[in-house]
Design a protein around this motif. Structure first.
Motif, PDB file in Angstrom:
ATOM      1  N   LEU A  47     -21.306 -23.779 -52.551  1.00 44.57           N
ATOM      2  CA  LEU A  47     -20.359 -23.569 -51.772  1.00 44.57           C
ATOM      3  C   LEU A  47     -20.222 -25.122 -50.836  1.00 44.57           C
ATOM      4  CD1 LEU A  47     -21.032 -20.335 -50.245  1.00 44.57           C
ATOM      5  CD2 LEU A  47     -18.916 -20.806 -51.507  1.00 44.57           C
ATOM      6  N   ASP A  48     -21.208 -25.794 -50.576  1.00 41.00           N
ATOM      7  CA  ASP A  48     -21.139 -26.945 -50.158  1.00 41.00           C
ATOM      8  C   ASP A  48     -20.541 -28.157 -50.994  1.00 41.00           C
ATOM      9  OD1 ASP A  48     -22.516 -26.262 -47.766  1.00 41.00           O
ATOM     10  OD2 ASP A  48     -24.254 -26.820 -47.967  1.00 41.00           O
ATOM     11  N   ALA A  49     -20.900 -28.136 -52.300  1.00 44.83           N
ATOM     12  CA  ALA A  49     -20.172 -29.044 -53.074  1.00 44.83           C
ATOM     13  C   ALA A  49     -18.514 -28.679 -53.266  1.00 44.83           C
ATOM     14  CB  ALA A  49     -20.788 -28.712 -54.825  1.00 44.83           C
ATOM     15  N   LEU A  50     -18.296 -27.543 -53.429  1.00 50.09           N
ATOM     16  CA  LEU A  50     -16.773 -27.348 -53.088  1.00 50.09           C
ATOM     17  C   LEU A  50     -16.387 -27.550 -51.904  1.00 50.09           C
ATOM     18  CD1 LEU A  50     -16.752 -23.625 -54.827  1.00 50.09           C
ATOM     19  CD2 LEU A  50     -15.597 -25.653 -55.627  1.00 50.09           C
ATOM     20  N   ALA A  51     -17.027 -27.586 -50.700  1.00 49.53           N
ATOM     21  CA  ALA A  51     -16.308 -27.912 -49.504  1.00 49.53           C
ATOM     22  C   ALA A  51     -16.444 -29.534 -49.431  1.00 49.53           C
ATOM     23  CB  ALA A  51     -17.440 -27.533 -48.401  1.00 49.53           C
ATOM     24  N   GLY A  52     -17.327 -30.111 -50.097  1.00 49.05           N
ATOM     25  CA  GLY A  52     -17.038 -31.738 -50.307  1.00 49.05           C
ATOM     26  C   GLY A  52     -16.040 -32.087 -51.213  1.00 49.05           C
ATOM     27  N   ILE A  53     -15.506 -31.346 -52.067  1.00 48.14           N
ATOM     28  CA  ILE A  53     -14.594 -31.497 -52.633  1.00 48.14           C
ATOM     29  C   ILE A  53     -13.176 -31.411 -51.858  1.00 48.14           C
ATOM     30  CG2 ILE A  53     -12.886 -30.719 -54.774  1.00 48.14           C
ATOM     31  CD1 ILE A  53     -15.700 -30.346 -56.477  1.00 48.14           C
ATOM     32  N   ALA A  54     -13.424 -30.244 -51.167  1.00 46.34           N
ATOM     33  CA  ALA A  54     -11.901 -29.782 -50.423  1.00 46.34           C
ATOM     34  C   ALA A  54     -11.735 -30.684 -49.471  1.00 46.34           C
ATOM     35  CB  ALA A  54     -12.142 -28.617 -49.751  1.00 46.34           C
ATOM     36  N   HIS A  55     -12.610 -31.291 -48.670  1.00 46.03           N
ATOM     37  CA  HIS A  55     -12.731 -32.208 -47.621  1.00 46.03           C
ATOM     38  C   HIS A  55     -12.333 -33.615 -48.020  1.00 46.03           C
ATOM     39  CE1 HIS A  55     -13.732 -29.731 -44.087  1.00 46.03           C
ATOM     40  NE2 HIS A  55     -14.602 -29.078 -44.834  1.00 46.03           N
ATOM     41  N   ALA A  56     -12.748 -34.125 -49.263  1.00 47.89           N
ATOM     42  CA  ALA A  56     -12.305 -35.365 -49.645  1.00 47.89           C
ATOM     43  C   ALA A  56     -10.986 -35.255 -50.155  1.00 47.89           C
ATOM     44  CB  ALA A  56     -13.428 -35.593 -51.046  1.00 47.89           C
ATOM     45  N   GLU A  57     -10.477 -34.303 -50.973  1.00 45.96           N
ATOM     46  CA  GLU A  57      -9.290 -34.266 -51.256  1.00 45.96           C
ATOM     47  C   GLU A  57      -8.002 -34.221 -50.169  1.00 45.96           C
ATOM     48  OE1 GLU A  57      -8.393 -34.950 -54.132  1.00 45.96           O
ATOM     49  OE2 GLU A  57      -9.655 -34.026 -55.592  1.00 45.96           O
ATOM     50  N   PHE A  58      -8.590 -33.514 -49.322  1.00 43.24           N
ATOM     51  CA  PHE A  58      -7.891 -33.419 -47.956  1.00 43.24           C
ATOM     52  C   PHE A  58      -7.741 -34.827 -47.065  1.00 43.24           C
ATOM     53  CE2 PHE A  58      -6.926 -33.026 -43.342  1.00 43.24           C
ATOM     54  CZ  PHE A  58      -5.971 -32.272 -43.310  1.00 43.24           C
ATOM     55  N   CYS A  66      -6.972 -29.940 -52.531  1.00 41.85           N
ATOM     56  CA  CYS A  66      -7.713 -29.228 -51.403  1.00 41.85           C
ATOM     57  C   CYS A  66      -7.833 -27.800 -51.580  1.00 41.85           C
ATOM     58  CB  CYS A  66      -7.290 -29.969 -50.067  1.00 41.85           C
ATOM     59  SG  CYS A  66      -7.990 -29.125 -48.777  1.00 41.85           S
ATOM     60  N   ILE A  67      -6.310 -27.173 -51.704  1.00 47.78           N
ATOM     61  CA  ILE A  67      -6.116 -25.899 -51.501  1.00 47.78           C
ATOM     62  C   ILE A  67      -7.023 -25.109 -52.761  1.00 47.78           C
ATOM     63  CG2 ILE A  67      -4.284 -24.069 -51.906  1.00 47.78           C
ATOM     64  CD1 ILE A  67      -2.398 -25.943 -50.343  1.00 47.78           C
ATOM     65  N   ALA A  68      -7.022 -25.704 -53.700  1.00 42.44           N
ATOM     66  CA  ALA A  68      -7.747 -25.085 -54.943  1.00 42.44           C
ATOM     67  C   ALA A  68      -9.154 -24.860 -54.747  1.00 42.44           C
ATOM     68  CB  ALA A  68      -7.582 -25.759 -56.363  1.00 42.44           C
ATOM     69  N   ALA A  69      -9.607 -25.888 -54.228  1.00 40.89           N
ATOM     70  CA  ALA A  69     -11.188 -25.808 -53.653  1.00 40.89           C
ATOM     71  C   ALA A  69     -11.504 -24.910 -52.858  1.00 40.89           C
ATOM     72  CB  ALA A  69     -11.680 -27.437 -53.461  1.00 40.89           C
ATOM     73  N   ASP A  82     -14.484 -23.002 -42.563  1.00 43.17           N
ATOM     74  CA  ASP A  82     -13.989 -24.148 -42.799  1.00 43.17           C
ATOM     75  C   ASP A  82     -13.182 -24.184 -43.932  1.00 43.17           C
ATOM     76  OD1 ASP A  82     -16.234 -23.309 -44.526  1.00 43.17           O
ATOM     77  OD2 ASP A  82     -16.922 -25.384 -44.836  1.00 43.17           O
ATOM     78  N   ALA A  83     -13.022 -23.310 -44.793  1.00 47.07           N
ATOM     79  CA  ALA A  83     -12.154 -23.084 -45.771  1.00 47.07           C
ATOM     80  C   ALA A  83     -11.024 -22.514 -45.368  1.00 47.07           C
ATOM     81  CB  ALA A  83     -12.725 -22.288 -46.683  1.00 47.07           C
ATOM     82  N   HIS A  84     -10.916 -21.664 -44.363  1.00 49.09           N
ATOM     83  CA  HIS A  84      -9.671 -21.233 -44.038  1.00 49.09           C
ATOM     84  C   HIS A  84      -9.098 -22.300 -43.172  1.00 49.09           C
ATOM     85  CE1 HIS A  84     -10.106 -16.931 -44.753  1.00 49.09           C
ATOM     86  NE2 HIS A  84     -11.495 -17.178 -44.507  1.00 49.09           N
ATOM     87  N   ARG A  85      -9.793 -22.985 -42.098  1.00 53.15           N
ATOM     88  CA  ARG A  85      -9.171 -24.180 -41.411  1.00 53.15           C
ATOM     89  C   ARG A  85      -8.493 -25.108 -42.422  1.00 53.15           C
ATOM     90  NH1 ARG A  85     -13.944 -23.326 -38.236  1.00 53.15           N
ATOM     91  NH2 ARG A  85     -15.025 -24.911 -39.376  1.00 53.15           N
ATOM     92  N   LEU A  86      -9.276 -25.648 -43.598  1.00 54.36           N
ATOM     93  CA  LEU A  86      -8.597 -26.541 -44.385  1.00 54.36           C
ATOM     94  C   LEU A  86      -7.436 -26.022 -45.041  1.00 54.36           C
ATOM     95  CD1 LEU A  86     -11.593 -27.967 -46.331  1.00 54.36           C
ATOM     96  CD2 LEU A  86      -9.889 -29.264 -45.296  1.00 54.36           C
ATOM     97  N   LEU A  87      -7.280 -24.745 -45.449  1.00 54.78           N
ATOM     98  CA  LEU A  87      -5.971 -24.049 -45.946  1.00 54.78           C
ATOM     99  C   LEU A  87      -4.880 -24.297 -45.017  1.00 54.78           C
ATOM    100  CD1 LEU A  87      -7.645 -21.213 -48.064  1.00 54.78           C
ATOM    101  CD2 LEU A  87      -6.638 -23.240 -48.940  1.00 54.78           C
ATOM    102  N   MET A  88      -5.207 -23.729 -43.695  1.00 56.89           N
ATOM    103  CA  MET A  88      -4.220 -24.063 -42.657  1.00 56.89           C
ATOM    104  C   MET A  88      -3.748 -25.406 -42.372  1.00 56.89           C
ATOM    105  SD  MET A  88      -5.358 -21.230 -39.530  1.00 56.89           S
ATOM    106  CE  MET A  88      -6.948 -21.488 -39.365  1.00 56.89           C
ATOM    107  N   ARG A  89      -4.558 -26.135 -42.514  1.00 56.77           N
ATOM    108  CA  ARG A  89      -4.240 -27.691 -42.375  1.00 56.77           C
ATOM    109  C   ARG A  89      -3.334 -28.061 -43.579  1.00 56.77           C
ATOM    110  NH1 ARG A  89      -9.729 -28.694 -40.038  1.00 56.77           N
ATOM    111  NH2 ARG A  89      -9.594 -29.037 -37.907  1.00 56.77           N
ATOM    112  N   SER A  90      -3.907 -27.931 -44.652  1.00 58.39           N
ATOM    113  CA  SER A  90      -2.950 -28.084 -45.850  1.00 58.39           C
ATOM    114  C   SER A  90      -1.831 -27.506 -46.056  1.00 58.39           C
ATOM    115  CB  SER A  90      -3.915 -27.836 -47.222  1.00 58.39           C
ATOM    116  OG  SER A  90      -5.148 -28.560 -47.146  1.00 58.39           O
ATOM    117  N   TYR A  91      -1.599 -26.362 -45.810  1.00 53.41           N
ATOM    118  CA  TYR A  91      -0.528 -25.638 -45.719  1.00 53.41           C
ATOM    119  C   TYR A  91       0.472 -26.376 -44.755  1.00 53.41           C
ATOM    120  CZ  TYR A  91      -2.427 -21.862 -48.328  1.00 53.41           C
ATOM    121  OH  TYR A  91      -2.991 -21.015 -49.642  1.00 53.41           O
TER     122      TYR A  91
END
Length: 148
Positions: A47-58, A66-69, A82-91
Motif C-alpha cells: 500500500l505504501d508503494a502504491l501511495a508513493g506512485i500515486a503521490h509522485a504521479e500527482f 494518480c487516480i489509477a494508483a 490519503d487515497a480518497h484525498r488524492l482522488l478528490m484533488r485529482s478529480y
C-alpha cells in the motif's frame, strides 16, 4: 530516491515493488499465527508503494495515473484517507468536481460503516476546498503510511 528528491527514480522503485507483490503472504496458512505479522507488513509495504506512485504521479500532473494508483489502494484498503484525498484533488484538477464530491461521500460512508468514525480534518479540508472550487494544494501532506 524519494528522500533524495529523485522522483523519477522513486517512481521506478515503487513500480518495481508493486510488481513484486503477488497478494497476501501465506494465504494457505492463514489460520497459523506466525503468518499474521509478515502478511500485514507486506500488505502495508504494498500500500505504501502504491501511495508513493500515486503521490509522485500527482506531483508530475499525471492525474489519470494518480487516480489509477489511488483506486488500487482503495481496493486493498478502502479506509486509506490519503487515497480518497488524492482522488478528490485529482478529480478537481481534471475539472471533474462531481466525482470529487462523490469520492468524499464514499469515503465518509466507508469510514462510518467500517470504523464508526468521520473523515479526518485533512480530508474534510480537501472536501471544503473542492466545494469552494479551490485547488486543494500539494498532495504530499500526511501520506506516509497513514490510514486516517
Amino acid at each position: 530516491a524519494r528522500r533524495g528528491s529523485d522522483t523519477d527514480g522513486a517512481l521506478v522503485a515503487y513500480r518495481e515493488a508493486v510488481a513484486c507483490y503477488r497478494g497476501d503472504f501465506a494465504v494457505e496458512a492463514a489460520s497459523q499465527s506466525w503468518t499474521l505479522v509478515p502478511r500485514e507488513n507486506l500488505r502495508i509495504a504494498h500500500l505504501d508503494a502504491l501511495a508513493g506512485i500515486a503521490h509522485a504521479e500527482f506531483a508530475r500532473g499525471a492525474h489519470d495515473e494518480c487516480i489509477a494508483a489511488a483506486q488500487r489502494m482503495l481496493e486493498a484498503d478502502p479506509c486509506r484517507e490519503d487515497a480518497h484525498r488524492l482522488l478528490m484533488r485529482s478529480y478537481l484538477r481534471q475539472g471533474r468536481t462531481y466525482q470529487a464530491h462523490r469520492q468524499y461521500d464514499f469515503c465518509r460512508k466507508v469510514l462510518r460503516s467500517t470504523l464508526g468514525v468521520e473523515p479526518a480534518p485533512d480530508t474534510t479540508q480537501v472536501y471544503d476546498d473542492v466545494r469552494a472550487g479551490r485547488d486543494a494544494g500539494p498532495a504530499l501532506t500526511g501520506w506516509r503510511g497513514r490510514t486516517r
